[in-house]
Motif scaffolding. Structure first.
Motif, PDB file in Angstrom:
ATOM      1  N   ASN A  58       0.798  -1.236   0.000  1.00 39.58           N
ATOM      2  CA  ASN A  58       0.000   0.000   0.000  1.00 39.58           C
ATOM      3  C   ASN A  58       0.831   1.287   0.000  1.00 39.58           C
ATOM      4  OD1 ASN A  58       0.937   0.207   2.651  1.00 39.58           O
ATOM      5  ND2 ASN A  58      -0.997  -0.435   3.559  1.00 39.58           N
ATOM      6  N   ASN A  59       2.150   1.179  -0.035  1.00 37.81           N
ATOM      7  CA  ASN A  59       3.083   2.320  -0.045  1.00 37.81           C
ATOM      8  C   ASN A  59       3.061   3.171   1.221  1.00 37.81           C
ATOM      9  OD1 ASN A  59       4.470   1.838  -2.408  1.00 37.81           O
ATOM     10  ND2 ASN A  59       2.941   2.881  -3.645  1.00 37.81           N
ATOM     11  N   CYS A  60       2.405   2.711   2.284  1.00 32.62           N
ATOM     12  CA  CYS A  60       2.508   3.408   3.568  1.00 32.62           C
ATOM     13  C   CYS A  60       3.915   3.171   4.102  1.00 32.62           C
ATOM     14  CB  CYS A  60       1.484   2.863   4.559  1.00 32.62           C
ATOM     15  SG  CYS A  60      -0.214   3.247   4.128  1.00 32.62           S
ATOM     16  N   SER A  61       4.430   4.131   4.856  1.00 33.73           N
ATOM     17  CA  SER A  61       5.771   3.972   5.396  1.00 33.73           C
ATOM     18  C   SER A  61       5.837   4.484   6.826  1.00 33.73           C
ATOM     19  CB  SER A  61       6.806   4.693   4.527  1.00 33.73           C
ATOM     20  OG  SER A  61       6.609   6.085   4.565  1.00 33.73           O
ATOM     21  N   PHE A  80       5.270   8.913   9.907  1.00 31.72           N
ATOM     22  CA  PHE A  80       4.252   8.002   9.411  1.00 31.72           C
ATOM     23  C   PHE A  80       3.612   8.596   8.156  1.00 31.72           C
ATOM     24  CE2 PHE A  80      -0.101   5.957  10.425  1.00 31.72           C
ATOM     25  CZ  PHE A  80       0.208   4.827   9.700  1.00 31.72           C
ATOM     26  N   ASN A  81       3.770   7.900   7.043  1.00 30.22           N
ATOM     27  CA  ASN A  81       3.239   8.339   5.751  1.00 30.22           C
ATOM     28  C   ASN A  81       2.135   7.362   5.350  1.00 30.22           C
ATOM     29  OD1 ASN A  81       2.968   9.643   3.285  1.00 30.22           O
ATOM     30  ND2 ASN A  81       4.643   8.525   2.345  1.00 30.22           N
ATOM     31  N   ARG A  82       0.914   7.900   5.226  1.00 34.85           N
ATOM     32  CA  ARG A  82      -0.226   7.056   4.896  1.00 34.85           C
ATOM     33  C   ARG A  82      -1.312   7.900   4.246  1.00 34.85           C
ATOM     34  NH1 ARG A  82      -0.082  10.458   8.988  1.00 34.85           N
ATOM     35  NH2 ARG A  82      -1.839  10.462  10.379  1.00 34.85           N
ATOM     36  N   LYS A  84      -4.751   9.731   3.827  1.00 26.80           N
ATOM     37  CA  LYS A  84      -5.629  10.385   4.795  1.00 26.80           C
ATOM     38  C   LYS A  84      -6.592  11.267   4.014  1.00 26.80           C
ATOM     39  CE  LYS A  84      -5.059  12.709   9.229  1.00 26.80           C
ATOM     40  NZ  LYS A  84      -4.100  13.355  10.121  1.00 26.80           N
ATOM     41  N   MET A  99      -1.699  11.215   0.346  1.00 25.27           N
ATOM     42  CA  MET A  99      -0.654  10.712   1.241  1.00 25.27           C
ATOM     43  C   MET A  99      -0.178  11.861   2.134  1.00 25.27           C
ATOM     44  SD  MET A  99      -0.324   7.480   0.724  1.00 25.27           S
ATOM     45  CE  MET A  99       1.238   6.802   1.256  1.00 25.27           C
ATOM     46  N   PHE A 119       2.835  -1.117  12.794  1.00 21.60           N
ATOM     47  CA  PHE A 119       2.938  -0.810  11.370  1.00 21.60           C
ATOM     48  C   PHE A 119       3.049  -2.079  10.525  1.00 21.60           C
ATOM     49  CE2 PHE A 119       5.753  -0.047   7.703  1.00 21.60           C
ATOM     50  CZ  PHE A 119       4.924   0.781   6.962  1.00 21.60           C
ATOM     51  N   TYR A 124      -2.694   0.380  11.797  1.00 22.15           N
ATOM     52  CA  TYR A 124      -2.419   1.808  11.684  1.00 22.15           C
ATOM     53  C   TYR A 124      -3.217   2.635  12.685  1.00 22.15           C
ATOM     54  CZ  TYR A 124      -0.269   0.368   7.274  1.00 22.15           C
ATOM     55  OH  TYR A 124       0.508  -0.247   6.327  1.00 22.15           O
ATOM     56  N   GLU A 128      -1.961   5.918  14.767  1.00 15.16           N
ATOM     57  CA  GLU A 128      -2.698   7.186  14.668  1.00 15.16           C
ATOM     58  C   GLU A 128      -2.918   7.815  16.048  1.00 15.16           C
ATOM     59  OE1 GLU A 128      -3.774   9.102  12.208  1.00 15.16           O
ATOM     60  OE2 GLU A 128      -3.310   7.801  10.520  1.00 15.16           O
TER      61      GLU A 128
END
Length: 132
Positions: A58-61, A80-82, A84, A99, A119, A124, A128
């Motif tokens: 999902n490319n979250c980091s 935290f990159n996700r 939103k 992102m 993570f 997540y 958060e």
């Protein structure tokens, strides 16, 4: 789930990208065994020692960056990159998903690893909670 990661070194201007997929267990192992203190003591002023892990699905980091506090203890910031939901034009034009990177400071290694576990397991919602 598989992950890739990158490393920022204080004494190197280039970021090292390790794109070979790794397991969630390997992610935790890398972060726990990384030589944080040695890297903080190394000569260099390019970066704080950092590891950034990316979920390939999902490319979250989630990134961990280390620094010394005023008592010479290691403290971490998490990045935290996700995706939103954000309001467009103050909400007048609705919302869209984008992102977003948020950071949280002053965690010890144990709490950083705990959040890294959240993570890699896709929990997540727990991460958060740091940003509320």
């Amino acid at each position: 789930m598989n992950f890739k990661y990158s490393i920022c070194y204080p004494d190197k201007s280039d970021i090292e990208y390790l794109n070979k997929p790794i397991s969630k267990e390997k992610v935790i192992d890398i972060a726990k065994n990384y030589p944080w203190r040695e890297q903080l003591n190394s000569k260099g002023d390019h970066y704080s020692p950092s590891l950034d892990f990316v979920n390939l699905d999902n490319n979250c980091s989630l990134g961990l960056s280390a620094m010394f506090d005023k008592n010479n203890n290691i403290e971490f910031s998490l990045w935290f990159n996700r995706p939103k939901k954000v309001k467009i034009f103050f909400g007048l034009l609705g919302e869209k998903q984008k992102m977003i990177v948020d950071d949280f400071w002053s965690l010890n290694l144990e709490d950083s690893i705990k959040n890294l576990n959240y993570f890699v397991n896709g929990n997540y919602t727990q991460i958060e909670k740091l940003f509320r």
